[in-house]
Design an enzyme around this catalytic site. Structure first.
Site, PDB file in Angstrom:
ATOM      1  N   ASN A 166       0.865  -1.187   0.000  1.00  0.00           N
ATOM      2  CA  ASN A 166       0.000   0.000   0.000  1.00  0.00           C
ATOM      3  C   ASN A 166       0.897   1.231   0.000  1.00  0.00           C
ATOM      4  O   ASN A 166       1.513   1.549   1.009  1.00  0.00           O
ATOM      5  CB  ASN A 166      -0.897  -0.041   1.246  1.00  0.00           C
ATOM      6  N   TRP A 167       0.949   1.893  -1.133  1.00  0.00           N
ATOM      7  CA  TRP A 167       1.857   3.047  -1.266  1.00  0.00           C
ATOM      8  C   TRP A 167       1.276   4.308  -0.641  1.00  0.00           C
ATOM      9  O   TRP A 167       1.956   5.330  -0.553  1.00  0.00           O
ATOM     10  CB  TRP A 167       2.196   3.286  -2.752  1.00  0.00           C
ATOM     11  N   LYS A 168       0.021   4.273  -0.246  1.00  0.00           N
ATOM     12  CA  LYS A 168      -0.648   5.429   0.384  1.00  0.00           C
ATOM     13  C   LYS A 168      -0.452   6.688  -0.487  1.00  0.00           C
ATOM     14  O   LYS A 168      -0.406   6.581  -1.709  1.00  0.00           O
ATOM     15  CB  LYS A 168      -0.151   5.611   1.814  1.00  0.00           C
ATOM     16  N   GLY A 221       2.809   2.326  10.846  1.00  0.00           N
ATOM     17  CA  GLY A 221       3.753   3.434  10.693  1.00  0.00           C
ATOM     18  C   GLY A 221       4.500   3.792  11.966  1.00  0.00           C
ATOM     19  O   GLY A 221       5.144   4.838  12.042  1.00  0.00           O
ATOM     20  N   HIS A 280      -9.437   1.051   5.134  1.00  0.00           N
ATOM     21  CA  HIS A 280      -8.136   1.222   5.789  1.00  0.00           C
ATOM     22  C   HIS A 280      -8.319   2.164   6.984  1.00  0.00           C
ATOM     23  O   HIS A 280      -9.126   3.096   6.915  1.00  0.00           O
ATOM     24  CB  HIS A 280      -7.121   1.789   4.796  1.00  0.00           C
ATOM     25  N   GLU A 314      -6.755   4.584   8.004  1.00  0.00           N
ATOM     26  CA  GLU A 314      -6.598   6.017   7.687  1.00  0.00           C
ATOM     27  C   GLU A 314      -7.860   6.566   7.026  1.00  0.00           C
ATOM     28  O   GLU A 314      -8.214   7.733   7.210  1.00  0.00           O
ATOM     29  CB  GLU A 314      -5.346   6.214   6.809  1.00  0.00           C
ATOM     30  N   SER A 339       3.808  -2.099  10.312  1.00  0.00           N
ATOM     31  CA  SER A 339       5.259  -2.150  10.539  1.00  0.00           C
ATOM     32  C   SER A 339       5.897  -3.484  10.138  1.00  0.00           C
ATOM     33  O   SER A 339       6.829  -3.957  10.800  1.00  0.00           O
ATOM     34  CB  SER A 339       5.584  -1.807  11.998  1.00  0.00           C
ATOM     35  N   GLY A 363       3.064  -1.161   4.306  1.00  0.00           N
ATOM     36  CA  GLY A 363       3.056   0.263   3.986  1.00  0.00           C
ATOM     37  C   GLY A 363       4.460   0.731   3.668  1.00  0.00           C
ATOM     38  O   GLY A 363       4.977   0.529   2.562  1.00  0.00           O
ATOM     39  N   GLY A 364       5.119   1.336   4.660  1.00  0.00           N
ATOM     40  CA  GLY A 364       6.435   1.953   4.465  1.00  0.00           C
ATOM     41  C   GLY A 364       7.444   1.076   3.741  1.00  0.00           C
ATOM     42  O   GLY A 364       8.126   1.542   2.815  1.00  0.00           O
TER      43      GLY A 364
HETATM   44  P1  13P Z   1       3.250   0.395   7.692  1.00  0.00           P
HETATM   45  O1  13P Z   1       3.776  -0.881   7.095  1.00  0.00           O
HETATM   46  O2  13P Z   1       3.971   1.620   7.205  1.00  0.00           O
HETATM   47  O3  13P Z   1       3.167   0.319   9.198  1.00  0.00           O
HETATM   48  O4  13P Z   1       1.747   0.579   7.164  1.00  0.00           O
HETATM   49  C1  13P Z   1       0.870  -0.470   7.278  1.00  0.00           C
HETATM   50  C2  13P Z   1      -0.355  -0.145   6.497  1.00  0.00           C
HETATM   51  O5  13P Z   1      -1.123   0.722   6.874  1.00  0.00           O
HETATM   52  C3  13P Z   1      -0.589  -0.858   5.241  1.00  0.00           C
HETATM   53  O6  13P Z   1      -1.863  -0.627   4.763  1.00  0.00           O
END
Ligand code: 13P
Length: 246
Positions: A9-11, A168, A93, A95, A208, A229-230
């Site tokens: 997920n590149w957000k 995150g 999600h 967020e 994470s 994510g990251g």
């Molecule tokens: P991180 O891997 O950056 O913690 O993010 C997880 C996430 O929200 C994937 O959708």
């Protein structure tokens, strides 16, 4: 036997050229036992589709509007996502829930929209730190799943368990904490649908995930992959997670 899925997920990261370069550096992945899906920002989907078309990488979107078209300025619909080659869509999600006030009733409509446009929904659930500390994690997860899936017949779907406190933050859930919730989710799905259907649904862990912790997570019987994510913004770390052997 469930096929492992690793989803990136590149957000709200990457410009068009950055997205194309990152996608390009993933095209050499050859990992037939793992399904790999990336979720670039909307504006890059069309170009990235072109970049990954001869690779094993599949494409997904980070959210969807529940109507197929109309006067909804700024929104993106199921037919639009299909037209740029999406197979998957993230729904709910944390967020989106937190910053865009998406509630379970709305997510139910979004899941219906995804299914009606042949997109596979990945429903995201997870508790906040306060909810975990108050020992209501399982109640929160149960409500999120049952309300989002209310009156939706069994279909090909994926669930992502993402504890909000682990997203995150660098604080990954322990494999035991994650497995407890994953097994609980499968039990809810089994009661809501039936045991056979629940056994087919993949449940991803997110929060994470790195190449350092992926192995111990993937060893657990109900953890069928990761929503990253990251660490998905670096081709090297994303590929290392894909190549994790459990
Ligand atoms: P991180 O891997 O950056 O913690 O993010 C997880 C996430 O929200 C994937 O959708």
């Amino acid at each position: 036997m469930r096929t492992r899925m690793i989803a990136g997920n590149w957000k709200m990261n990457t410009t068009l050229s950055e997205a194309t370069n990152l996608a390009e550096s993933l095209t050499s992945i050859s990992s037939p036992e793992t399904e790999v899906v990336i979720f670039p920002p909307f504006i890059s989907l069309g170009t990235v589709q072109n970049t990954v078309k001869n690779s094993q990488i599949k494409l997904g979107a980070q959210t969807i509007h529940h109507e197929p078209k109309g006067a909804y300025t700024g929104e993106i619909s199921g037919p639009m996502l299909k037209s740029v080659g999406c197979d998957y869509v993230l729904i709910g999600h944390s967020e989106r829930r937190q910053y865009f006030h998406e509630d379970n009733a709305l997510l139910n409509q979004k899941i219906r929209a995804a299914i009606s446009h042949q997109l596979i929904p990945i429903l995201c659930v997870g508790e906040s730190l306060a909810e975990r500390e108050n020992n209501i994690t399982l109640d929160v997860i149960k409500t999120q799943i049952l309300e989002a899936l209310a009156a939706i017949p069994y279909t090909n779907m994926v669930i992502a368990y993402e504890p909000v406190w682990a997203i995150g933050t660098g604080k990954v859930a322990s494999p035991e904490q994650a497995q407890e919730v994953h097994a609980f989710i499968r039990k809810i799905l089994s009661d809501h649908y039936d045991k056979m259907s629940a056994e087919k649904i993949r449940i991803l862990y997110g929060g994470s995930v790195t190449p350092q912790n992926s192995h111990s997570l993937f060893e657990k019987p109900d953890i069928d992959g990761a929503l990253v994510g990251g660490a998905s913004l670096s081709a090297e770390s994303f590929i290392n997670i894909i190549q994790t052997h459990s």
